[in-house]
Design a protein around this motif. Structure first.
Motif, short mmCIF file in Angstrom:
data_model
loop_
_atom_site.label_atom_id
_atom_site.label_comp_id
_atom_site.label_asym_id
_atom_site.label_seq_id
_atom_site.Cartn_x
_atom_site.Cartn_y
_atom_site.Cartn_z
N ASN A 49 -9.71 -1.30 -1.47
CA ASN A 49 -10.30 -0.03 -1.06
C ASN A 49 -10.64 0.83 -2.26
N ASP A 50 -9.87 0.67 -3.35
CA ASP A 50 -10.12 1.48 -4.53
C ASP A 50 -11.46 1.19 -5.18
N SER A 51 -12.07 0.05 -4.86
CA SER A 51 -13.38 -0.24 -5.45
C SER A 51 -14.41 0.78 -5.01
N LEU A 52 -14.16 1.45 -3.88
CA LEU A 52 -15.09 2.48 -3.41
C LEU A 52 -15.02 3.73 -4.26
N VAL A 53 -13.94 3.90 -5.01
CA VAL A 53 -13.79 5.08 -5.86
C VAL A 53 -13.49 4.65 -7.30
N ASP A 54 -14.03 3.49 -7.69
CA ASP A 54 -13.93 3.00 -9.06
C ASP A 54 -12.48 2.83 -9.53
N LEU A 55 -11.62 2.37 -8.65
CA LEU A 55 -10.25 2.03 -9.04
C LEU A 55 -9.55 3.19 -9.74
N LYS A 56 -9.47 4.32 -9.05
CA LYS A 56 -8.92 5.52 -9.67
C LYS A 56 -7.41 5.67 -9.50
N LEU A 57 -6.82 5.08 -8.48
CA LEU A 57 -5.41 5.30 -8.20
C LEU A 57 -4.59 4.10 -8.62
N GLY A 58 -3.64 4.32 -9.53
CA GLY A 58 -2.74 3.26 -9.94
C GLY A 58 -1.47 3.85 -10.51
N LEU A 59 -0.30 3.36 -10.07
CA LEU A 59 0.98 3.90 -10.49
C LEU A 59 1.95 2.74 -10.74
N ILE A 60 2.99 2.98 -11.54
CA ILE A 60 4.01 1.97 -11.81
C ILE A 60 5.35 2.47 -11.27
N TYR A 61 6.04 1.59 -10.55
CA TYR A 61 7.36 1.92 -10.02
C TYR A 61 8.37 0.86 -10.42
N LYS A 62 9.63 1.29 -10.48
CA LYS A 62 10.72 0.39 -10.86
C LYS A 62 11.88 0.58 -9.89
N THR A 63 12.48 -0.53 -9.50
CA THR A 63 13.70 -0.49 -8.71
C THR A 63 14.79 -1.23 -9.47
N THR A 64 16.01 -0.73 -9.38
CA THR A 64 17.16 -1.41 -9.98
C THR A 64 18.14 -1.88 -8.91
N ASP A 65 17.73 -1.76 -7.64
CA ASP A 65 18.61 -2.15 -6.54
C ASP A 65 17.86 -2.95 -5.47
N SER A 66 16.98 -3.82 -5.95
CA SER A 66 16.23 -4.72 -5.05
C SER A 66 15.38 -3.99 -4.03
N GLY A 67 14.84 -2.83 -4.41
CA GLY A 67 13.88 -2.16 -3.54
C GLY A 67 14.44 -1.09 -2.64
N THR A 110 15.71 1.83 -3.69
CA THR A 110 15.21 3.09 -4.24
C THR A 110 14.18 2.77 -5.33
N TRP A 111 13.29 3.75 -5.59
CA TRP A 111 12.21 3.54 -6.54
C TRP A 111 12.08 4.73 -7.47
N GLN A 112 11.69 4.45 -8.70
CA GLN A 112 11.43 5.48 -9.70
C GLN A 112 10.06 5.24 -10.30
N GLN A 113 9.23 6.29 -10.34
CA GLN A 113 7.93 6.15 -10.99
C GLN A 113 8.11 6.14 -12.49
N LEU A 114 7.39 5.26 -13.18
CA LEU A 114 7.42 5.17 -14.63
C LEU A 114 6.14 5.76 -15.21
N GLY A 115 6.26 6.39 -16.36
CA GLY A 115 5.09 6.92 -17.04
C GLY A 115 4.38 8.02 -16.29
N THR A 116 5.13 8.83 -15.57
CA THR A 116 4.53 9.88 -14.75
C THR A 116 3.64 10.79 -15.59
N GLY A 117 2.43 11.02 -15.10
CA GLY A 117 1.49 11.88 -15.79
C GLY A 117 0.77 11.22 -16.94
N MET A 118 1.13 9.98 -17.27
CA MET A 118 0.52 9.29 -18.40
C MET A 118 -0.03 7.93 -17.99
N VAL A 119 0.84 7.10 -17.45
CA VAL A 119 0.42 5.75 -17.05
C VAL A 119 0.02 5.82 -15.58
#
Length: 691
Positions: free
Chosen positions: A337-355, A357-366
């Motif tokens: 779906n992002d191809s309709l808006v030139d692939l604008k949305l992308g985020l990185i998340y990390k879990t340390t407990d098999s999913g 809970t989640w933490q966003q990485l590189g907030t505001g940068m990546v």
């Protein structure tokens, strides 16, 4: 997919046609002037969505589309006219000209039903005039989008209308559908949430859109119907109750498919400690996990587009920690779906407990783009080096498992930084990594391959005369350092004017990308797989795309001579819009292949790299698996095969001269050799021989 994103246009932006008026005027004797319009033009120019033949006249066909209103030909296509009686003029909104479904009464071909974006209309005079039958009255907004219509072949009084996105989702059923008086039509709603006995994993909390994109009534039993859109439901009692017909429950939040695999699969990552545990990344439907090698799947996202993961509905790329399999990195976006808006949305998340809970990485940068992740060898759980290529944004690097990031620019051109597409690591080498970039559709900018020899800090573009310059879709490096690039020509992938090295295919380099040879002439190679246990084997995936060309033979190809020659090997692959093909790093005989709409495929190499003995492949095969560094800094080779066999492990640099590494006995069918027994395993090809 969300239907509202498939048809994003507005009525105000569409030119409906050119109309010309003719009139005459005589000063004394002519009647009052009138306007009479005709409808000239070149024909066609928009979407037609439905067509139905008159069952008694093959020259008479009705058509409906997105903006034009119902059309009729009575001479097999030589001429057409619009059937607009009751549809054009007055206060009826323009959405009435969008028709997604037309149905004819099987007992009386002069009675028609027309599903529009405003509701359901009926004609009793072969389409000359139409009247609204559902809803009873039009509202200013929120009128039903009727996207499917079915008339029972057993009783034409029974008409079913499937409702799509723009209204309260559901299925209405008329019990007096053929009554010529619209006021006599009675409707019952057959799609109440309470009528569903089972939703499957697409439950109302996770997926609230119960849209109907199709309906089918059994010709032998009017009580049996199938209906659905993203779901697939069946009723055995004429729609009073419904049950899902696409998955079977296997425990809490766990399901097994029944063969209706419709998902776009972007990536797979295997648990380093449990070979039957896989993480699977899907477009639209997020992150899933299987704990039993694909026999059942656990849905990891609590809801679609969960705010916990930034409102993204797709998981795109995965990297599981080499040692602690509870740690997983996920690049997320909104998929195709992002191809309709030139692939604008992308985020990185990390879990340390098999999913859990989640933490966003590189907030505001990546953030932004299409997050392609790669974890490099080495480090510890808290000091992994990861790279993230964000299409439209740039390249980012962390050396502390995502706690901090830096943007990498050295050596990358401004254009290439915004067109990063794929990454490829070098086995056993934490410093060497490759980066693939895309060309452009206007042919002005080529793609290509970069190499870094310092874990992604600085880059050199491989610009030799034979270096591939199309869109680089996949990169892979073998155990002996042979580099492969799968490419296509984004701007004109089927053109006969595109030449090597821009022409799509599989390219091979023996000198770290300084020179290349095109070894497979398929025009789009989306995946490359080099199983660590079979150094002579190369598997690649040639994908079908959106245009026909006789040169394309989509499917998987295998080489048994390090990519020198290939043969087609695609048995059982029933969907060939391919996203990737990879091997299980912990079981190199197991292959994964992801498709753009056919789900996930799994295959087993077995002893495909060996010459079969007379009468078939022997059951005395030996498997070698290289294990990464453990907590003590040791690496090892895991050997498995028949019990109590004496075996010799040999190594060769050229597949000609072999030297003995060690000899041992396979007790209980397996043996692990640590590098303290054979320090610093030499580079080359390994084989096991039974004494």
């Amino acid at each position: 997919m969300d239907e509202s994103s498939v048809f994003p246009w507005g009525w105000a932006s569409v030119l409906l046609g050119l109309f010309i008026s003719f009139s005459s005027y005589a000063a004394d004797s002519s009647p009052e002037p009138q306007l009479r319009w005709t409808n000239p033009g070149p024909g066609a120019g928009s979407y037609l969505w439905s067509a139905v033949f008159d069952p008694n006249n093959s020259s008479k066909v009705y058509f409906g589309g997105d903006i034009e209103g119902p059309l009729l030909t009575e001479d097999g296509g030589d001429s057409y006219r619009r059937l607009s009686g009751g549809l054009a003029g007055g206060s009826i909104p323009a959405d009435v000209h969008a028709e997604q479904a037309i149905a004819i009464d099987p007992g009386n071909s002069s009675i028609l039903y027309l599903g529009t974006w405003l509701g359901l209309f009926r004609s009793t005079d072969s389409g000359e005039n139409w009247s609204l039958v559902f809803p009873e009255l039009l509202e200013e907004e929120g009128n039903p989008n009727i996207c499917s219509v079915a008339v029972s072949p057993h009783d034409s009084q029974v008409v079913l209308a499937g409702i799509g996105n723009s209204f309260e989702n559901g299925d209405g059923r008329s019990t007096n559908g053929a009554d010529p008086d619209p006021t006599g039509v009675q409707w019952r709603y057959l799609w109440e949430e309470s009528s569903f006995q089972d939703f499957g994993w697409l439950d109302p909390v996770w997926w609230p859109e119960l849209n109907i994109g199709f309906m089918a009534i059994s010709p032998s039993d009017p009580q049996i119907l199938f209906a659905g859109g993203d779901h697939l439901f069946r009723t055995n009692d004429g729609g009073e109750t419904w049950t899902e017909a696409y998955a079977s429950p296997r425990g809490e939040n766990t399901w097994a498919g029944r063969g209706v695999e419709l998902l776009v699969t972007f990536d797979v990552s295997v648990d380093p400690n449990q070979s039957d545990r896989w993480w699977v990344a899907y477009d639209d439907m997020g992150l899933w996990r299987t704990d039993d090698a694909g026999q059942s799947f656990v849905r990891m996202d609590a809801v679609q587009a969960d705010p916990v993961t930034g409102g993204t509905d797709g998981a795109f790329s995965l990297a599981v920690d080499w040692e602690n399999s509870d740690v997983l990195y996920v690049g997320r976006n909104n998929g195709e779906n992002d191809s309709l808006v030139d692939l604008k949305l992308g985020l990185i998340y990390k879990t340390t407990d098999s999913g859990k809970t989640w933490q966003q990485l590189g907030t505001g940068m990546v953030e932004g783009g299409r997050p392609q992740l790669l974890m490099l060898p080495g480090g510890t759980e808290n000091s992994r080096t990861l790279l993230c290529a964000l299409y439209g944004v740039g390249l980012f690097r962390t050396i502390d498992s995502g706690e901090s990031w830096e943007q990498v620019q050295t050596g990358l051109s401004n254009f290439d930084r915004e067109h990063l597409w794929t990454l490829g690591g070098t086995p056993g080498n934490s410093q060497q990594v490759y980066l693939g970039v895309s060309d452009t559709q206007d042919a002005e900018q080529p793609g290509g391959v970069y190499r870094s020899d310092d874990a992604g800090l600085t880059w050199t573009k491989l610009t030799g005369p034979t270096a591939p310059t199309g869109q680089v879709l996949a990169l892979a490096v073998g155990a002996t350092g042979v580099l492969y690039a799968g490419t296509t020509a984004l701007y004109d992938w089927l053109s006969d004017e595109v030449e090597v090295p821009r022409l799509g295919g599989l390219y091979r380099s023996e000198d770290q990308g300084e020179s290349w040879i095109r070894v497979l002439d398929q025009l789009r190679v989306d995946g490359i797989m080099l199983p660590s246990g079979h150094p002579e084997i190369v598997v690649c995936a040639a994908s079908s795309f959106w245009n026909f060309n006789s040169k394309v033979n989509a499917g998987t190809y295998i080489s048994r001579d390090q990519g020198q020659t290939f043969e087609y090997a695609s048995e059982g692959l029933t969907h060939t819009r391919i996203w990737f093909v990879i091997s299980d790093p912990h079981d190199p005989d197991r292959l994964f292949l992801g498709t753009g709409g056919g789900g996930l495929f799994v295959a087993d190499l077995g002893t495909i790299g060996e010459d079969p003995a007379p009468g078939g492949i022997p059951d005395t095969s030996i498997k070698l698996t290289f294990i990464g560094f453990n907590s003590d800094g040791e690496s090892s080779i895991l050997i498995s095969g028949p019990n109590d066999q004496s075996i010799i492990i040999q190594v060769s640099e050229d597949l000609k001269d072999w030297s003995e590494l060690t000899d041992s006995v396979l007790q209980s069918g397996s043996l692990e050799i640590l590098d303290n027994e054979a320090p610093d395993f030499p580079k080359g090809f390994y084989r096991a021989l039974i004494e």
